[in-house]
Design a protein around this motif. Structure first.
Motif, short mmCIF file in Angstrom:
data_model
loop_
_atom_site.label_atom_id
_atom_site.label_comp_id
_atom_site.label_asym_id
_atom_site.label_seq_id
_atom_site.Cartn_x
_atom_site.Cartn_y
_atom_site.Cartn_z
N VAL A 72 0.83 -1.20 0.00
CA VAL A 72 0.00 0.00 0.00
C VAL A 72 0.87 1.26 0.00
O VAL A 72 0.40 2.35 -0.31
CB VAL A 72 -0.98 -0.04 1.20
CG1 VAL A 72 -1.78 1.24 1.32
CG2 VAL A 72 -1.92 -1.24 1.06
N GLY A 73 2.16 1.13 0.34
CA GLY A 73 3.05 2.27 0.29
C GLY A 73 3.55 2.74 1.65
O GLY A 73 4.19 3.80 1.74
N GLU A 100 3.33 10.98 0.20
CA GLU A 100 3.70 9.69 -0.42
C GLU A 100 2.48 9.05 -1.07
O GLU A 100 2.56 8.46 -2.13
CB GLU A 100 4.28 8.75 0.64
CG GLU A 100 5.62 9.22 1.14
CD GLU A 100 6.04 8.56 2.45
OE1 GLU A 100 7.16 8.84 2.89
OE2 GLU A 100 5.25 7.80 3.04
N TRP A 101 1.37 9.17 -0.38
CA TRP A 101 0.14 8.57 -0.90
C TRP A 101 -0.31 9.29 -2.17
O TRP A 101 -0.75 8.66 -3.13
CB TRP A 101 -0.93 8.64 0.19
CG TRP A 101 -2.22 8.06 -0.23
CD1 TRP A 101 -2.55 6.75 -0.29
CD2 TRP A 101 -3.36 8.79 -0.65
NE1 TRP A 101 -3.83 6.61 -0.74
CE2 TRP A 101 -4.35 7.85 -0.96
CE3 TRP A 101 -3.64 10.15 -0.80
CZ2 TRP A 101 -5.61 8.22 -1.41
CZ3 TRP A 101 -4.88 10.52 -1.25
CH2 TRP A 101 -5.86 9.56 -1.54
N GLU A 102 -0.13 10.61 -2.20
CA GLU A 102 -0.53 11.37 -3.39
C GLU A 102 0.33 11.00 -4.59
O GLU A 102 -0.14 11.05 -5.72
CB GLU A 102 -0.43 12.88 -3.11
CG GLU A 102 -1.64 13.37 -2.32
CD GLU A 102 -1.47 14.78 -1.77
OE1 GLU A 102 -0.36 15.35 -1.86
OE2 GLU A 102 -2.46 15.30 -1.22
N LYS A 103 1.59 10.62 -4.32
CA LYS A 103 2.50 10.28 -5.43
C LYS A 103 2.48 8.80 -5.75
O LYS A 103 3.31 8.32 -6.51
CB LYS A 103 3.93 10.70 -5.05
CG LYS A 103 4.18 12.18 -5.25
CD LYS A 103 5.67 12.49 -5.08
CE LYS A 103 5.91 13.54 -4.03
NZ LYS A 103 6.82 13.17 -2.97
N ARG A 104 1.55 8.05 -5.14
CA ARG A 104 1.59 6.59 -5.31
C ARG A 104 1.39 6.23 -6.78
O ARG A 104 0.65 6.90 -7.49
CB ARG A 104 0.52 5.92 -4.45
CG ARG A 104 -0.91 6.12 -4.96
CD ARG A 104 -1.91 5.87 -3.88
NE ARG A 104 -3.27 6.04 -4.36
CZ ARG A 104 -3.87 7.21 -4.56
NH1 ARG A 104 -3.21 8.34 -4.36
NH2 ARG A 104 -5.11 7.27 -4.98
#
Ligand SMILES: CC(C)(COP(=O)(O)OP(=O)(O)OC[C@H]1O[C@@H](n2cnc3c(N)ncnc32)[C@H](O)[C@@H]1OP(=O)(O)O)[C@@H](O)C(=O)NCCC(=O)NCCS
Lengths: 186, 179
Positions: A141-142, A171-175
């Motif tokens: 999931v990152g 980080e989640w936005e760039k996943r």
């Protein structure tokens, strides 16, 4: 919240009965921070109601799209709106449902909820070093490894390390985009 | 020395008393210390000090002690334990120095050492840990000299003065130096 395989729904006191066999199953609790207490239906019901009433926790049931069957729960605890952080906890109580990608999808849904609905900045979790399945899910999931708390947990008569993982909003936005549907599930 | 609980060479640790409320109130309302304590982002006035006094009463393992200089009998700061986890045999350490003095670090090391001995030899715990602001390099060094290991860095874990700050988890395990 709906994914491709599972959806998340609110839990009510009536769902407590389903949880009793799960939270007393040593194979399930092996990797959970539940302690040694025996849990009965009343204790489970009290837990669900407490979570639902709490301003700093959210709890969802994980249910299978096709059948509507409840297989576990996932939630955010210690939600801190000042620091915009929370801790994630999850359990798929139906062991026959492990390894089908449900945990990964449920985690993605809750992380999205944390960032998009609660507008948080950080979601963290603790996972025991021997829970390789859990660690793999969070990596997928990152979540990133932030450190290892030495001998933080007792299980089966010895000490084990606890792994700290977290995902930040940036980080989640760039996943990366999700891979195509997993062939195992078709 | 008055009511010493642990005695070091230059300092001793003693239970907090109602007479300590004025100095505790003074310290816990200072911005630098409020930040360290995290709890006190709201204006609390004397209630912060009362909270310290209450802690020990509510739970036998929630311990708050004053760090006192033996020679002058002045209280220099505070050190305490909380969040005991009996099942997993660990407990959290916390401290601050109210007065920034030249000898501060030496006194603090001594106080931490007394608590380490107490936690491992008397309480029989297996692990002692604490949170430190990642920017507090001196405190981190001091703890490393005392046998603590920097175990994790929680990124953007707190929000202070308009920006995120990282928090370091320092831990010490029985038998791994320092105890
Ligand atoms: C941990 C848990 C939530 C995972 O959910 P799940 O639906 O079984 O997990 P998924 O199927 O989505 O993913 C499992 C991944 O782990 C991998 N895995 C399984 N066993 C593994 C092992 N022993 N070592 C390494 N990886 C393993 C799988 O291959 C899969 O990764 P992949 O997609 O790259 O192949 C679930 O097993 C559970 O509830 N366990 C008990 C309670 C618990 O541990 N909760 C989490 C506490 S932090």
């Amino acid at each position: 919240m709906t994914g491709s395989q599972v959806y998340l729904r609110p839990l009510t006191g009536d769902d407590a009965a389903a949880f009793v066999p799960w939270v007393n199953d040593a194979e399930v609790t092996r990797t959970l921070a539940v302690g040694a207490a025996v849990m009965d239906r009343q204790a489970e019901q009290a837990w669900i109601e407490k979570m639902n009433a709490s301003g700093s926790d959210v709890l969802f049931g994980i249910a299978i799209q096709e059948t509507g069957r409840l297989i576990g729960s996932i939630g955010l605890n210690q939600i801190d709106f000042r620091y915009r952080g929370a801790s994630l906890g999850m359990m798929i109580g139906e062991k026959s449902m492990w390894g089908k990608g449900y945990g990964t999808e449920a985690t993605r849904l809750v992380v999205r909820y944390a960032f998009e609905k609660l507008h948080l900045n950080r979601v963290q979790l603790h996972v025991y070093e021997y829970n390789l399945r859990g660690i793999r899910v969070y990596e997928k999931v990152g979540f990133r490894l932030e450190g290892v708390l030495r001998q933080e947990h007792v299980y089966d008569g010895r000490f084990w390390d606890t792994v700290v993982m977290a995902i930040l909003r940036e980080e989640w936005e760039k996943r990366p985009a999700l891979p195509e549907a997993d062939p195992r599930k078709t | 020395m008055r009511n010493p609980f642990h005695i070091g060479t230059d300092i001793y640790l003693r239970p907090l008393e109602p007479e300590d409320v004025p100095s505790l109130t003074d310290w816990t309302t200072r911005p630098a210390i409020r930040t360290v304590l995290d709890l006190f982002y709201r204006p609390l006035g004397q209630s912060a000090a009362d909270l310290f006094l209450e802690r020990t009463k509510n739970d036998a393992h929630d311990i708050a002690l004053g760090i006192v200089a033996q020679e002058t009998e002045t209280m220099l700061g505070f050190i305490g334990l909380n969040r005991i986890d009996q099942e997993n045999s660990h407990i959290q350490l916390g401290f601050f120095l109210g007065e920034q003095k030249a000898d501060g670090e030496r006194y603090l090391s001594e106080a931490v050492g007394l608590m380490q001995r107490y936690v491992f030899a008397v309480l029989g715990m297996n692990r002692l840990w604490l949170y430190v602001d990642a920017a507090e390099a001196r405190t981190i060094n001091l703890l490393e000299r005392q046998g603590f290991v920097r175990e994790a860095t929680l990124r953007q874990d707190r929000y202070l003065d308009g920006q995120y700050a990282d928090t370091v988890v320092m831990g010490q395990v029985r038998g791994y130096g320092g105890d």
